[in-house]
Design an enzyme around this catalytic site. Structure first.
Site, short mmCIF file in Angstrom:
data_model
loop_
_atom_site.label_atom_id
_atom_site.label_comp_id
_atom_site.label_asym_id
_atom_site.label_seq_id
_atom_site.Cartn_x
_atom_site.Cartn_y
_atom_site.Cartn_z
N SER A 130 8.86 58.88 43.88
CA SER A 130 8.54 60.14 44.55
C SER A 130 8.39 61.29 43.57
CB SER A 130 9.63 60.48 45.59
OG SER A 130 10.91 60.47 44.99
N ASN A 140 21.59 60.18 47.89
CA ASN A 140 21.39 60.41 49.32
C ASN A 140 21.86 61.81 49.74
OD1 ASN A 140 20.53 57.81 49.20
ND2 ASN A 140 22.21 56.93 50.40
N THR A 174 -9.66 87.37 81.50
CA THR A 174 -8.99 86.14 81.94
C THR A 174 -10.13 85.17 82.19
OG1 THR A 174 -9.04 86.76 84.27
CG2 THR A 174 -7.06 87.39 83.04
N HIS A 175 -9.91 83.92 81.89
CA HIS A 175 -10.97 82.89 81.98
C HIS A 175 -12.19 83.27 81.14
CE1 HIS A 175 -8.64 81.51 85.50
NE2 HIS A 175 -8.58 82.82 85.79
N SER A 230 -24.56 81.07 54.18
CA SER A 230 -25.11 79.73 54.35
C SER A 230 -26.04 79.45 53.18
CB SER A 230 -25.87 79.66 55.67
OG SER A 230 -26.77 78.58 55.64
N LYS A 284 -27.02 84.56 57.29
CA LYS A 284 -25.71 84.23 57.84
C LYS A 284 -24.54 84.87 57.11
CE LYS A 284 -25.04 80.68 60.22
NZ LYS A 284 -24.57 80.52 61.59
N ASN A 288 -20.56 84.01 57.82
CA ASN A 288 -19.70 83.20 58.67
C ASN A 288 -18.22 83.54 58.50
OD1 ASN A 288 -22.01 81.76 59.49
ND2 ASN A 288 -21.81 80.39 57.72
N TYR A 312 21.29 56.62 55.57
CA TYR A 312 20.06 56.88 54.82
C TYR A 312 19.17 55.64 54.76
CZ TYR A 312 16.80 57.86 51.07
OH TYR A 312 15.66 58.02 50.35
N1 ARG Z 1 13.81 59.89 46.21
C1 ARG Z 1 14.73 59.63 47.26
C2 ARG Z 1 14.34 60.41 48.52
O1 ARG Z 1 13.51 61.23 48.43
C3 ARG Z 1 16.09 60.03 46.85
C4 ARG Z 1 17.18 59.27 47.54
C5 ARG Z 1 17.14 57.87 47.11
N2 ARG Z 1 18.25 57.13 47.55
C6 ARG Z 1 18.27 55.80 47.51
N3 ARG Z 1 19.32 55.20 47.90
N4 ARG Z 1 17.25 55.13 47.08
O2 ARG Z 1 14.83 60.19 49.62
#
Ligand code: ARG
Length: 464
Positions: free
Chosen positions: A31, A118, A163-164, A285, A291, A293, A325
């Protein structure tokens, strides 16, 4: 069968693994490409945790000093764009921890005592979101200020109320703008309410069950400005309600933005011509030279869709997840980040655009001359003369039909013609058939009478 003798890689958790993950799995599970934007929150959280560990005698004071120093170095490296983010280290947490250990040795390895990624990630997101809520609140306030500014100029400018999408009754443009002020006021209340639940500290829950170390969660909460600690460790690491609430509040902001956008687009259409938008919020455009826009409102209307999508994504992400988690939760970040980014950009642009709206009062007045906007005033007039409202409604409906046949307005009928619909009508009727009379008559709190709009503006200013 042979037992692995050495770790399969140098990952933080690789001790029990016999083979490394494939490159695809590495990319799939990492991530760091998107969660690195929480680096500042991650470092703040780690420093509060480490300070607590030292205070509690869980790590040595020298270890904490080294951690503080290492984090200062990392902060300047990241700020200078010199930090090496590494996919092998999965996420923002492990990247920073690894660099810390490279810089300060064993003290860096002690940072994670009594903690898990976590509760760490849950803390980081809450810190990040808390800042975003504060920024959004400021942007909403700026937009409200812009709306009040324009409403002040046009507190008495008549516009057909619809309205409408059919002409209904006269309102003032200032009154119309203040309706949006109210929507954004409620949005701010929702974010403030959501912020209270964002602002609780998960740290201390560790992986899910708490930790065997004598930690002081209240201290960490105070250090990080959290209102309270989360009460249950399982809930602390798994809860993302606050993220869903944030997206729900954001979805409503975008609903309001899309309604305003739709009106701006409509008003700017040459068929309506109530307003013009500054060139810097429009584009031309490539094929039609004439135009101009209203791209900004159109795009904002369109971006409402992605914010709704993020809300649905988070609801679906959490649905049916067992405690505590699960890796699913890593998917919370991109929708959250994009929601905040979209909102902040959109609100900034709107706060900038609203004061630039060029209002065309003549076009609004011309539109008011069509559609019998004062018909209700005539009915109310008859009621005040003693006629039951349903009979008054019927009499005025007949008068409108007569006007339609002749292609004229109610005020164009002679007194004798008007009296043919009800003998209760007298010469004073013409005062109430005018737009100004109609507006002024709605003279109560929440009404469109210019004196009331002025007072509403004064109250709105105080509410900011
Ligand atoms: N990158 C993980 C997340 O965004 C962090 C927590 C990861 N924990 C784990 N037990 N793999 O949630």
């Amino acid at each position: 069968m042979t037992e692995p003798t050495s770790p399969a890689s140098d990952k933080a958790w690789s001790g029990r693994f016999s083979e490394p993950v494939s490159d695809l799995v590495k990319r799939y599970t990492a991530s760091v490409l998107f969660d690195q934007r929480m680096w500042r929150q991650d470092i703040c959280g780690s420093l509060a945790h480490a300070r607590m560990l030292a205070r509690q005698g869980i790590i040595a004071a020298e270890d904490f000093a080294a951690i503080e120093q290492g984090m200062a170095t990392i902060t300047s490296e990241i700020e200078a764009g010199q930090f090496q983010w590494n996919l092998d280290d999965e996420d923002v947490h492990l990247n920073i921890e690894k660099r810390l250990t490279a810089l300060i040795g064993d003290a860096g390895k002690r940072l994670h005592t009594g903690r898990s990624r976590n509760d760490q990630v849950a803390t980081d997101i809450r810190l990040w979101l808390r800042d975003s809520v504060d920024t959004i609140d400021q942007q909403l306030r700026n937009l409200q200020t812009a709306l009040i500014g324009l409403a002040e100029i046009h507190y008495a400018t008549p516009l057909p109320g619809f309205t409408h999408l059919q002409v209904a009754q006269p309102v003032t443009f200032g009154h119309h703008l203040l309706a949006y002020f109210e929507m954004f006021a409620r949005d701010r209340e929702r974010f403030a309410d959501c912020r209270r639940r964002i602002n609780r500290l998960p740290l201390g829950a560790a992986a899910l069950a708490g930790t065997t170390f004598p930690i002081d969660r209240a201290f960490v909460a105070r250090e990080l400005g959290f209102e309270a600690v989360s009460e249950n460790s399982l809930d602390a690491v798994s809860d993302r309600d606050f993220a869903i609430e944030f997206c729900a509040a954001a979805a409503l902001v975008m609903t309001h933005i899309s309604r305003l956008s739709e009106e701006l687009i409509l008003w700017m259409s040459p068929r309506v011509g109530f307003i013009d938008l500054p060139d810097r919020f429009c584009t031309g455009s490539s094929i039609m030279p004439q135009k101009k826009n209203p791209d900004v409102p159109e795009l904002a209307r369109g971006k409402t869709g992605r914010v709704f999508g993020h809300l649905t994504a988070l609801l679906t992400l959490m649905k049916g997840q067992p405690l505590a988690y699960n890796k699913d939760n890593q998917e919370d970040k991109e929708p959250l980040f994009d929601t905040a980014d979209t909102l902040i950009d959109t609100l900034r642009i709107f706060a900038d655009m609203v004061p630039g709206i060029r209002v065309k009062p003549e076009a609004m007045a011309a539109a008011l001359r069509q559609g019998y906007a004062t018909a209700t005033d005539l009915a109310d007039y008859l009621v005040k003369k003693g006629l039951p409202f349903r009979d008054a409604h019927e009499a005025v409906a007949r008068a409108v039909r007569a006007c339609e046949n002749r292609g004229c307005d109610l005020a164009d009928l002679s007194i004798d013609e008007l009296r043919s619909f009800s003998p209760l009508i007298d010469n004073q009727v013409f005062a109430i058939l005018t737009v100004a009379g109609s507006l002024a008559a709605r003279n109560h709190i929440g009404g469109t009478a210019p004196v009331q709009v002025r007072e509403a503006i004064a109250r709105a200013r105080l509410r900011l």
